[in-house]
Design an enzyme around this catalytic site. Structure first.
Site, short mmCIF file in Angstrom:
data_model
loop_
_atom_site.label_atom_id
_atom_site.label_comp_id
_atom_site.label_asym_id
_atom_site.label_seq_id
_atom_site.Cartn_x
_atom_site.Cartn_y
_atom_site.Cartn_z
N ASP A 147 0.79 -1.23 0.00
CA ASP A 147 0.00 0.00 0.00
C ASP A 147 0.82 1.28 0.00
O ASP A 147 0.32 2.34 0.34
CB ASP A 147 -0.92 0.01 1.23
CG ASP A 147 -0.14 -0.07 2.55
OD1 ASP A 147 1.10 0.06 2.54
OD2 ASP A 147 -0.79 -0.27 3.60
N HIS A 191 8.71 6.81 16.21
CA HIS A 191 8.89 7.15 14.80
C HIS A 191 9.47 8.55 14.67
O HIS A 191 9.20 9.44 15.48
CB HIS A 191 7.53 7.08 14.09
CG HIS A 191 7.63 7.00 12.60
ND1 HIS A 191 7.80 8.11 11.80
CD2 HIS A 191 7.57 5.95 11.75
CE1 HIS A 191 7.84 7.75 10.54
NE2 HIS A 191 7.71 6.44 10.47
N GLU A 216 -2.81 5.01 2.34
CA GLU A 216 -2.61 3.60 2.01
C GLU A 216 -3.83 2.94 1.38
O GLU A 216 -3.69 2.10 0.49
CB GLU A 216 -2.17 2.84 3.28
CG GLU A 216 -0.76 3.15 3.75
CD GLU A 216 -0.66 4.39 4.61
OE1 GLU A 216 0.47 4.74 5.01
OE2 GLU A 216 -1.71 5.02 4.89
N HIS A 225 2.63 5.36 14.05
CA HIS A 225 3.13 6.23 13.00
C HIS A 225 2.05 6.71 12.03
O HIS A 225 2.32 7.54 11.17
CB HIS A 225 4.19 5.50 12.18
CG HIS A 225 3.63 4.39 11.33
ND1 HIS A 225 3.31 3.16 11.85
CD2 HIS A 225 3.32 4.34 10.01
CE1 HIS A 225 2.84 2.38 10.88
NE2 HIS A 225 2.82 3.08 9.77
N ARG A 277 -0.72 8.47 9.83
CA ARG A 277 -1.08 9.87 9.62
C ARG A 277 -2.43 10.22 10.24
O ARG A 277 -2.62 11.32 10.75
CB ARG A 277 -1.11 10.19 8.11
CG ARG A 277 0.23 10.31 7.46
CD ARG A 277 0.08 10.64 5.97
NE ARG A 277 1.37 10.85 5.34
CZ ARG A 277 2.13 9.89 4.82
NH1 ARG A 277 1.71 8.63 4.91
NH2 ARG A 277 3.28 10.16 4.25
#
Length: 369
Positions: free
Chosen positions: A97, A245, A133, A213, A215
């Site tokens: 993805d 991260h 993704e 991590h 978004r």
């Protein structure tokens, strides 16, 4: 001789494609295989390549400070144009993805190269979760000629979208092949990160491994996650280890809320060997990672997923994973319930992994042959 180009650019892709590269390399009489990395991630990618002893044939080296998705997409397409002109593969293999996968699939389509999509058919059908993704997967799926689905649910997703059934193969997930290779190797190597972890782990406490991590969790999501972890550390006899991260949207809230919290260790991101070693040592794992949802069941580790949706419903249905989102009360309740109830912990830890048994790469090559 079938010419194959395997393209990846991020750490998760590298982990999942590395065992496929190694499996193809056993069949040099039938396949001419080249590896191209975009270096969408650089340092973390290189660590995986080193662990699996893979030397790329092409390195686009595209990672830039402050890089945005539009620029990355354009750079991958332009970089691969030159690779296709030099190598002229029959198949391009892409994974999952990432922006690298979608851009590589589009570049392959433009060049008249057939696309093989590994880990195909995962869906949430919410184009903003996970972002970007979910749409990367759907776009790559439309461009692909051959789809290697990890589960029958993934296959059904593809068929419902009009994908030809004879182009879809259910193979399991290559991440299990990678994990089974790594889990024994990490006990034999002298690794500085593993040695560091050994020095900080408190064996008198239950170890909780945390990663994050995504978004969609930036902002309030990570603030809530950190508040829940801080409260968990205060209310239970646990040690929380959190490889943080490097994205500022993650680092800033995590360090501002958790940096001085007793029993919480905020450490730098781990290379793949050390992360596998730490997963083996953990009691439970709290994460928003897709790959960890697949890996942890093979190690008998229950997973709490800090997302509201998942493109991996098989793990939820099997009972190895629970969705907790970024709700403070939900994260706390489920974490404490697992820590306090041995029967529930055992139930989740003993469930069969729905993502395969480590033979995925061999099945993929059999399909291509």
């Amino acid at each position: 001789m079938i010419k194959i180009l395997i393209v990846f650019g991020t750490r998760p892709e590298a982990i999942k494609m590395a065992p496929l590269v190694k499996e193809f390399q056993k069949h040099t009489d039938r396949f001419d295989v080249k590896v191209c990395v975009t270096a969408q991630h650089r340092q973390m990618l290189d660590q995986v390549l080193d662990f699996f002893d893979i030397i790329p044939d092409y390195d686009l080296n595209l990672m830039r400070p402050g890089q945005n998705l539009s620029q990355l997409t354009a750079d991958v397409i332009l970089g691969l144009k030159t690779v296709f002109e030099q190598f002229t593969p029959f198949y391009t293999f892409v994974h999952g993805d990432t922006t690298t996968s979608t851009a590589a699939a589009l570049a392959s389509f433009y060049a008249g190269v057939k696309v093989c999509h590994v880990e195909a058919g995962l869906r949430t059908y919410n184009k903003l979760s996970p972002f970007p993704e979910e749409m990367n997967r759907q776009l790559t799926g439309r461009l692909a000629d051959i789809h290697f689905a990890p589960t029958y649910q993934s296959k059904e997703n593809l068929l419902s979208e009009g994908t030809l059934e004879n182009s879809v193969f259910v193979t399991g997930n290559t991440v299990i092949d990678a994990l089974l290779y790594a889990k024994d190797k990490v006990e034999l190597i002298n690794d500085s990160q593993i040695n560091f972890l050994k020095s900080i782990i408190d064996n008198s406490k239950d170890l909780v491994l945390v990663t994050g991590h995504r978004r969609e969790n930036f902002g309030d999501g990570f603030i809530n996650i950190c508040k829940a972890l801080k409260q968990l550390a205060a209310e239970r006899n646990v040690q929380i280890i959190y490889p943080v991260h490097l994205n500022p949207n993650v680092i800033d809230p995590v360090h501002s809320i958790l940096k001085d919290t007793e029993s919480i260790h905020l450490i730098e991101p781990l290379a793949y060997p050390a992360f596998v070693w730490l997963m083996k040592k953990a009691k439970i794992i709290i994460t928003d990672s897709g790959g960890v949802q697949e890996e942890a069941p093979s190690l008998g580790k229950p997973v709490l997923v800090m997302r509201d949706t998942t493109e991996r419903p098989e793990a939820v249905e099997a009972g190895t994973v629970k969705l907790v989102g970024t709700n403070i009360d939900k994260i706390l309740f489920e974490a404490k319930y697992l820590l306090d109830n041995p029967k529930e912990y055992q139930r989740m830890s003993l469930v069969h992994n729905p993502y395969g048994d480590g033979s995925t790469c061999a099945k993929i090559i059999e399909c291509i042959q």
